[in-house]
Design a protein around this motif. Structure first.
Motif, PDB file in Angstrom:
ATOM      1  N   ILE A   1       0.838  -1.196   0.000  1.00 40.21           N
ATOM      2  CA  ILE A   1       0.000   0.000   0.000  1.00 40.21           C
ATOM      3  C   ILE A   1       0.875   1.248   0.000  1.00 40.21           C
ATOM      4  O   ILE A   1       0.618   2.216  -0.735  1.00 40.21           O
ATOM      5  CB  ILE A   1      -0.960  -0.016   1.211  1.00 40.21           C
ATOM      6  CG1 ILE A   1      -2.046  -1.071   0.959  1.00 40.21           C
ATOM      7  CG2 ILE A   1      -1.576   1.362   1.461  1.00 40.21           C
ATOM      8  CD1 ILE A   1      -2.972  -1.310   2.124  1.00 40.21           C
ATOM      9  N   ASP A   2       1.958   1.229   0.769  1.00 42.45           N
ATOM     10  CA  ASP A   2       2.871   2.382   0.796  1.00 42.45           C
ATOM     11  C   ASP A   2       3.476   2.610  -0.592  1.00 42.45           C
ATOM     12  O   ASP A   2       3.576   3.749  -1.061  1.00 42.45           O
ATOM     13  CB  ASP A   2       3.960   2.161   1.842  1.00 42.45           C
ATOM     14  CG  ASP A   2       4.867   3.383   1.963  1.00 42.45           C
ATOM     15  OD1 ASP A   2       4.321   4.512   2.029  1.00 42.45           O
ATOM     16  OD2 ASP A   2       6.096   3.227   1.972  1.00 42.45           O
ATOM     17  N   TRP A   3       3.842   1.519  -1.255  1.00 40.38           N
ATOM     18  CA  TRP A   3       4.381   1.637  -2.603  1.00 40.38           C
ATOM     19  C   TRP A   3       3.337   2.279  -3.532  1.00 40.38           C
ATOM     20  O   TRP A   3       3.649   3.187  -4.301  1.00 40.38           O
ATOM     21  CB  TRP A   3       4.776   0.247  -3.116  1.00 40.38           C
ATOM     22  CG  TRP A   3       5.175   0.263  -4.555  1.00 40.38           C
ATOM     23  CD1 TRP A   3       6.405   0.573  -5.064  1.00 40.38           C
ATOM     24  CD2 TRP A   3       4.314   0.009  -5.672  1.00 40.38           C
ATOM     25  NE1 TRP A   3       6.364   0.527  -6.432  1.00 40.38           N
ATOM     26  CE2 TRP A   3       5.097   0.186  -6.836  1.00 40.38           C
ATOM     27  CE3 TRP A   3       2.965  -0.345  -5.803  1.00 40.38           C
ATOM     28  CZ2 TRP A   3       4.562   0.014  -8.115  1.00 40.38           C
ATOM     29  CZ3 TRP A   3       2.438  -0.511  -7.066  1.00 40.38           C
ATOM     30  CH2 TRP A   3       3.233  -0.338  -8.216  1.00 40.38           C
ATOM     31  N   PHE A   4       2.095   1.830  -3.416  1.00 41.71           N
ATOM     32  CA  PHE A   4       1.026   2.360  -4.259  1.00 41.71           C
ATOM     33  C   PHE A   4       0.805   3.856  -3.986  1.00 41.71           C
ATOM     34  O   PHE A   4       0.665   4.659  -4.917  1.00 41.71           O
ATOM     35  CB  PHE A   4      -0.273   1.576  -4.017  1.00 41.71           C
ATOM     36  CG  PHE A   4      -1.428   2.088  -4.829  1.00 41.71           C
ATOM     37  CD1 PHE A   4      -1.567   1.749  -6.162  1.00 41.71           C
ATOM     38  CD2 PHE A   4      -2.382   2.940  -4.257  1.00 41.71           C
ATOM     39  CE1 PHE A   4      -2.632   2.241  -6.918  1.00 41.71           C
ATOM     40  CE2 PHE A   4      -3.439   3.433  -5.012  1.00 41.71           C
ATOM     41  CZ  PHE A   4      -3.564   3.084  -6.337  1.00 41.71           C
ATOM     42  N   VAL A   5       0.790   4.229  -2.706  1.00 44.89           N
ATOM     43  CA  VAL A   5       0.574   5.640  -2.347  1.00 44.89           C
ATOM     44  C   VAL A   5       1.718   6.494  -2.878  1.00 44.89           C
ATOM     45  O   VAL A   5       1.511   7.569  -3.457  1.00 44.89           O
ATOM     46  CB  VAL A   5       0.414   5.798  -0.815  1.00 44.89           C
ATOM     47  CG1 VAL A   5       0.413   7.274  -0.415  1.00 44.89           C
ATOM     48  CG2 VAL A   5      -0.879   5.129  -0.345  1.00 44.89           C
ATOM     49  N   ARG A   6       2.964   6.011  -2.730  1.00 45.98           N
ATOM     50  CA  ARG A   6       4.123   6.766  -3.247  1.00 45.98           C
ATOM     51  C   ARG A   6       4.051   6.919  -4.763  1.00 45.98           C
ATOM     52  O   ARG A   6       4.441   7.953  -5.313  1.00 45.98           O
ATOM     53  CB  ARG A   6       5.434   6.039  -2.899  1.00 45.98           C
ATOM     54  CG  ARG A   6       5.869   6.253  -1.476  1.00 45.98           C
ATOM     55  CD  ARG A   6       6.989   5.270  -1.107  1.00 45.98           C
ATOM     56  NE  ARG A   6       7.150   5.222   0.323  1.00 45.98           N
ATOM     57  CZ  ARG A   6       7.978   6.010   1.004  1.00 45.98           C
ATOM     58  NH1 ARG A   6       8.729   6.896   0.381  1.00 45.98           N
ATOM     59  NH2 ARG A   6       8.047   5.916   2.313  1.00 45.98           N
ATOM     60  N   ALA A   7       3.552   5.881  -5.436  1.00 48.58           N
ATOM     61  CA  ALA A   7       3.510   5.917  -6.900  1.00 48.58           C
ATOM     62  C   ALA A   7       2.413   6.828  -7.428  1.00 48.58           C
ATOM     63  O   ALA A   7       2.497   7.325  -8.548  1.00 48.58           O
ATOM     64  CB  ALA A   7       3.306   4.489  -7.432  1.00 48.58           C
ATOM     65  N   THR A   8       1.364   7.047  -6.627  1.00 50.54           N
ATOM     66  CA  THR A   8       0.200   7.768  -7.152  1.00 50.54           C
ATOM     67  C   THR A   8       0.013   9.162  -6.561  1.00 50.54           C
ATOM     68  O   THR A   8      -0.716   9.975  -7.132  1.00 50.54           O
ATOM     69  CB  THR A   8      -1.101   6.967  -6.906  1.00 50.54           C
ATOM     70  OG1 THR A   8      -1.180   6.624  -5.523  1.00 50.54           O
ATOM     71  CG2 THR A   8      -1.123   5.698  -7.732  1.00 50.54           C
ATOM     72  N   HIS A   9       0.612   9.437  -5.399  1.00 47.41           N
ATOM     73  CA  HIS A   9       0.397  10.742  -4.749  1.00 47.41           C
ATOM     74  C   HIS A   9       1.654  11.593  -4.851  1.00 47.41           C
ATOM     75  O   HIS A   9       2.702  11.242  -4.309  1.00 47.41           O
ATOM     76  CB  HIS A   9       0.022  10.547  -3.272  1.00 47.41           C
ATOM     77  CG  HIS A   9      -1.404  10.132  -3.077  1.00 47.41           C
ATOM     78  ND1 HIS A   9      -2.411  11.028  -2.800  1.00 47.41           N
ATOM     79  CD2 HIS A   9      -1.994   8.911  -3.156  1.00 47.41           C
ATOM     80  CE1 HIS A   9      -3.563  10.375  -2.693  1.00 47.41           C
ATOM     81  NE2 HIS A   9      -3.342   9.089  -2.898  1.00 47.41           N
TER      82      HIS A   9
END
Ligand SMILES: [Zn+2]
Length: 343
Positions: free
Chosen positions: A186-194
């Motif tokens: 989830i952290d990876w996803f948040v870093r990639a999208t925000h």
């Protein structure tokens, strides 16, 4: 905080024995003045109303002569992590909190300012007739009718039906330190999208509570110190809550699952069992719950007692910046105080 007072901390038990507390800032009038109970939202805490600004909402209430009680209800990150629902808080926490304030002050009635999920859960309790001593309620962001942006709804459905099955909590602190497994993903996803700012907890809170960039405030409304301070104010939120809220959003109104006979199954299907006056606030740019949420709950109350209640769309505001924004003391607190005084 201008008043600089340290609160008195009053511990008490919810109906099921769960330990809650109230942070009491005594009013300066003889007998402390009329009590106002203030409720935070999900995965935050009472301290949310004490950002590092000159004029906090607590200052404004004290200046207006009120006796101020910030409640840490079971969604608070200051308390033991637990898989709460709004229904639990409505039945087990809020009536016990009001009773505690009235017992301690000797007051016959109290007012309330309620934010986000503190608002939804308190509204459940109020319309079910469990808070007869509350005379005025100012609600921010959402009350009985949660309406979210379309993308946030799709994301909520995806998360509750997929990764949410494998996790007990979501936690914006994963932006600072993510345990291995799903939190890392989830952290990876948040870093990639925000990419809207450099505060990882701000970005995770946007992911946790919706699909905005950001979701919970407008960056232009926050000063830098408050944006940084928010890093410490957001933590664990249980999937039990997200699943319950997802059902409510799908229904367009708060619903209960029958766990508590005190609560109706559909919260706007009967007349509200409360004599209180309600004031609904919705930020014009709220990306968490759109202002139509509050308009609908106002319409419901106005149908039952025409002309008694009020709705305000707050121009230029989002969600939490209504309370912690750099101009909140000028733009929003006078309106809230005026509405608390009217009856
Ligand atoms: Zn940010």
């Amino acid at each position: 905080m201008r008043h600089g007072a340290k609160p008195e901390i009053i511990e008490f038990a919810a109906r099921d024995g769960f330990r809650l507390n109230l942070h009491h800032f005594p009013g300066r009038r003889a007998g402390h003045g009329e009590p106002v109970i203030v409720l935070h939202g999900a995965g935050v805490r009472a301290n949310l109303f004490l950002p590092p600004v000159e004029e906090t909402f607590v200052d404004a209430l004290l200046d207006a002569g009120y006796d101020v009680w910030l409640l840490n209800w079971r969604a608070s990150i200051d308390l033991r992590p637990n898989e709460w629902t709004l229904q639990d808080a409505a039945v087990l926490d809020h009536p016990a909190a009001v009773r505690t304030v009235l017992d301690r002050t000797g007051a016959k009635s109290a007012k309330a300012v309620i934010h986000c999920q503190g608002s939804t859960s308190f509204m459940m309790s109020a319309v079910a007739g469990l808070l007869p001593e509350i005379t005025t309620v100012v609600s921010n962001a959402v009350a009985l009718h949660p309406i979210v942006p379309r993308l946030a709804y799709l994301k909520s459905r995806y998360v509750t039906n997929s990764v949410g099955r494998f996790m007990t909590y979501l936690n914006p602190q994963w932006g600072l330190s993510a345990p291995r497994g799903w939190p890392t993903l989830i952290d990876w996803f948040v870093r990639a999208t925000h990419h809207e700012c450099n505060n990882p907890v701000c970005k995770h809170s946007s992911f946790t509570f919706g699909a905005g960039f950001p979701t919970l405030w407008r960056h232009e409304n926050l000063d830098d110190d408050v944006h940084e301070w928010l890093k410490g104010e957001f933590a664990h939120v249980p999937m039990s809550f997200f699943r319950e809220m997802h059902d409510c959003i799908a229904a367009g109104v708060l619903v209960s699952n029958g766990k508590y006979p005190e609560l109706p199954r559909v919260f706007d299907a009967q007349a509200p069992k409360t004599e209180a006056r309600f004031v609904f606030l919705g930020g014009e740019f709220n990306q968490c719950f759109v202002p139509e949420s509050q308009q609908r709950t106002f319409d419901f109350f106005d149908r039952h007692t025409p002309g008694r209640h009020a709705f305000y769309e707050l121009s230029g505001y989002g969600h939490l910046d209504v309370f912690v924004g750099k101009n909140a003391a000028r733009d929003n607190f006078p309106l809230i105080i005026d509405e608390l005084r009217r009856n």
